[in-house]
Enzyme design. Structure first.
Site, PDB file in Angstrom:
ATOM      1  N   LYS A   1       0.791  -1.195   0.035  1.00 55.62           N
ATOM      2  CA  LYS A   1      -0.078  -0.008  -0.202  1.00 55.62           C
ATOM      3  C   LYS A   1       0.977   1.261   0.201  1.00 55.62           C
ATOM      4  O   LYS A   1       1.657   1.562   1.064  1.00 55.62           O
ATOM      5  CB  LYS A   1      -0.753   0.169   1.160  1.00 55.62           C
ATOM      6  CG  LYS A   1      -1.831   1.127   0.890  1.00 55.62           C
ATOM      7  CD  LYS A   1      -2.490   1.668   2.386  1.00 55.62           C
ATOM      8  CE  LYS A   1      -1.922   2.683   2.981  1.00 55.62           C
ATOM      9  NZ  LYS A   1      -1.827   4.174   2.203  1.00 55.62           N
TER      10      LYS A   1
ATOM     11  N   GLU B   1      10.385  15.226  15.371  1.00 49.26           N
ATOM     12  CA  GLU B   1      10.539  15.120  14.192  1.00 49.26           C
ATOM     13  C   GLU B   1       9.680  16.118  13.472  1.00 49.26           C
ATOM     14  O   GLU B   1       8.597  16.210  13.304  1.00 49.26           O
ATOM     15  CB  GLU B   1      10.255  13.782  13.493  1.00 49.26           C
ATOM     16  CG  GLU B   1      10.814  13.539  12.226  1.00 49.26           C
ATOM     17  CD  GLU B   1      10.498  11.928  11.682  1.00 49.26           C
ATOM     18  OE1 GLU B   1       9.354  11.725  11.892  1.00 49.26           O
ATOM     19  OE2 GLU B   1      11.442  11.522  10.793  1.00 49.26           O
TER      20      GLU B   1
END
Ligand code: NDP
Length: 475
Positions: free
Chosen positions: A181, A386
């Site tokens: 996917k 992050e």
């Protein structure tokens, strides 16, 4: 953008790719409709819709997994040398169609053509060549020769085709079949890859591509007939997947986030280090899990280095990803742009000093200028979280021991960089840094023969190289 001299536009031709209005799922060698509501994929540089793409429902995923299961018997029984032929063929077709793939990737992702053309696509081909070479030599790798079965693979949007290659090439070389996917915002190159599989006459069902959002990914991961799960993406989704897989007997590898330290010592070649810092955090708009997002600079050279870095940033060209002069392209999505803006605002509110070069951004599309934060403390959010964008947090240190301590003071552990002229210091540091990859006097260098993966919240398992085979064999 301020420049020493102006460049004439050098646009790569968009006509190299022929994008249809809509795309289906790739199951059992055919493009088929999906049961879910289709979604649009847009060009992040212009917000123009590129195509409508099918959403795979849980039933569609089930069909894909059954196709992969059916194909597994024949594929795993082929002699390694026969599987290698298909992988070599795929690698060669990728090389032949390299320009088309590079343009497509830049359109769907927003990354500069210079990067998709010179980094992503060549590495994709290199990965298939590399693992094609292993397919008939598995008995020498030391992990046995027994494949696991069906691999369910979920990948992110930052390197759509390259992450596909990292996942599919070793899986196929070892005799597994796959259901992959791609990310919702970048599904197109995976669908092009499906076409390449047909062109290579890969047996139907060996590779299946199911597009859709997170639920489609969850259906792949949770399918009881999937024997191995490989995921690259956020630590948050990695945790959900680890919980979903726990106790099922499925083999799991996770490549998650990072907050890498790029450490510059006073004896480093400063100009070279500046290039490495730029490559470390502004390559691919900073949408890189191993990005050098924390610059640790030795206090004695801080001023000189920052002056040099700012001069260099003023020459970066931000804009049209298809222009061959562009250094920094578009942010991949409105959501990601919002996240970068939000974290940058937090950086300012927590007291760090924000700087960007004078920079004219296009009016349409998703854009963020190259940004540096100085005066960053370890406790600041922008030193810990992050950001996944073109934003560098600068911290300082005085001694090598302090550099190590600060570099390791993160929940992540994917990569690190060291800039010094002393080989002994490189080895001393590399030994102490808790990071899966340590680059010395370079950054963001990738090679299919070299294993990649993290410590702590950056995930587990290794991809690439000999080690990458282990994840796809029943050891
Ligand atoms: P995600 O981790 O959500 O996406 C990665 C892939 O997982 C996508 O294909 C996504 O589908 C799919 N997915 C989402 N939810 C599930 C689920 N429950 N089960 C299975 N698969 C799922 O990353 P995002 O795109 O949401 O980005 C969020 C943040 O993650 C970024 O801002 C960045 O900080 C970080 N990130 C880190 C990456 C890395 O390599 N370290 C890569 C990408 C993001 P869909 O695309 O449809 O959501």
């Amino acid at each position: 953008m301020m420049a020493i001299f102006e460049y004439a536009p050098a646009p790569e031709s968009r006509d190299l790719v022929d994008i249809k209005a809509s795309y289906g799922l790739f199951i059992d060698g055919e493009f088929v409709d999906g049961a879910g509501a289709p979604f649009k994929t847009v060009n992040p540089a212009t917000e123009e819709t590129l195509a409508e793409v099918a959403t795979a429902s849980a039933d569609d995923v089930d069909r894909a997994v059954r196709a992969a299961r059916k194909a597994f018997g024949g594929w795993s029984a082929l002699p390694g040398a026969e599987r290698a032929k298909y992988l070599f063929r795929i690698a060669r077709i990728i090389q032949e169609r390299a320009r088309e793939l590079a343009v497509l990737e830049s359109l769907d992702n927003g990354k500069p053509i210079r990067e998709s053309r010179d980094v992503d696509v060549p590495l994709v081909a290199a990965h298939f060549f590399y693992y094609a070479g292993w397919a008939d030599k598995l008995e020498y790798a030391g992990f046995g020769t027994k494949p696991l079965g069906v691999a369910g693979q979920v990948i992110p949007w930052n390197f759509p085709l390259l992450m596909l290659a990292w996942k599919i090439a070793p899986a196929l070389a070892c005799g597994n079949t796959v259901v992959l996917k791609p990310a919702e915002t970048t599904p197109l190159s995976a669908l092009w890859f499906a076409d390449i599989c047909r062109q290579a006459e890969l047996p139907p069902g060996v590779v299946n591509i199911v597009t859709g959002a997170g639920e489609t990914g969850a259906a792949v991961v949770g399918h009881p007939e999937v024997d191995k799960v490989a995921f690259t993406g956020s630590t948050e989704v990695g945790r959900i997947i680890a919980r979903a897989v726990a106790g099922t007997g499925k083999k799991l590898t996770l490549e998650l986030g990072g907050k890498a330290a790029n450490i510059v010592f006073e004896d480093a070649a400063i100009d070279q280090a500046v290039e490495g810092i730029v490559n470390g955090i502004f390559f691919n708009q900073g949408h890189v899990c191993c990005a050098g997002s924390r610059l640790l600079v030795q206090e004695s050279v801080q001023e000189e280095l920052l002056a040099s870095l700012k001069r260099r940033l003023a020459t970066l060209r931000v804009g049209d990803p298809l222009d061959k002069n562009t250094d920094v392209g578009a942010i991949n999505s409105a959501e990601q742009l919002a996240k970068i803006r939000e974290l940058s605002a937090v950086g300012e509110s927590e007291g760090a000093e924000r700087w960007s070069p004078a920079c004219e951004l296009p009016e349409r599309g998703f854009w963020f200028p190259p940004t540096i934060f100085t005066g960053v403390a370890q406790s600041h959010t922008i030193a810990r979280d992050e950001i996944f964008g073109p934003v560098l947090s600068v911290l300082t240190f005085r001694t090598p021991a302090e550099a190590v301590e600060k570099a390791n003071n993160t929940p992540y552990g994917l990569s690190a960089g060291i800039w010094t002229e002393k080989g002994s210091r490189i080895l001393w540091m590399a030994d102490k840094l808790r990071a899966g990859v340590v680059w010395a006097n370079t950054f963001n260098k990738f090679d299919p023969a070299s294993p990649f993966g993290g410590y702590k919240e950056s995930g587990y398992g290794r991809e690439g190289g000999l080690h990458g085979l282990e994840a796809y064999l029943d050891v």
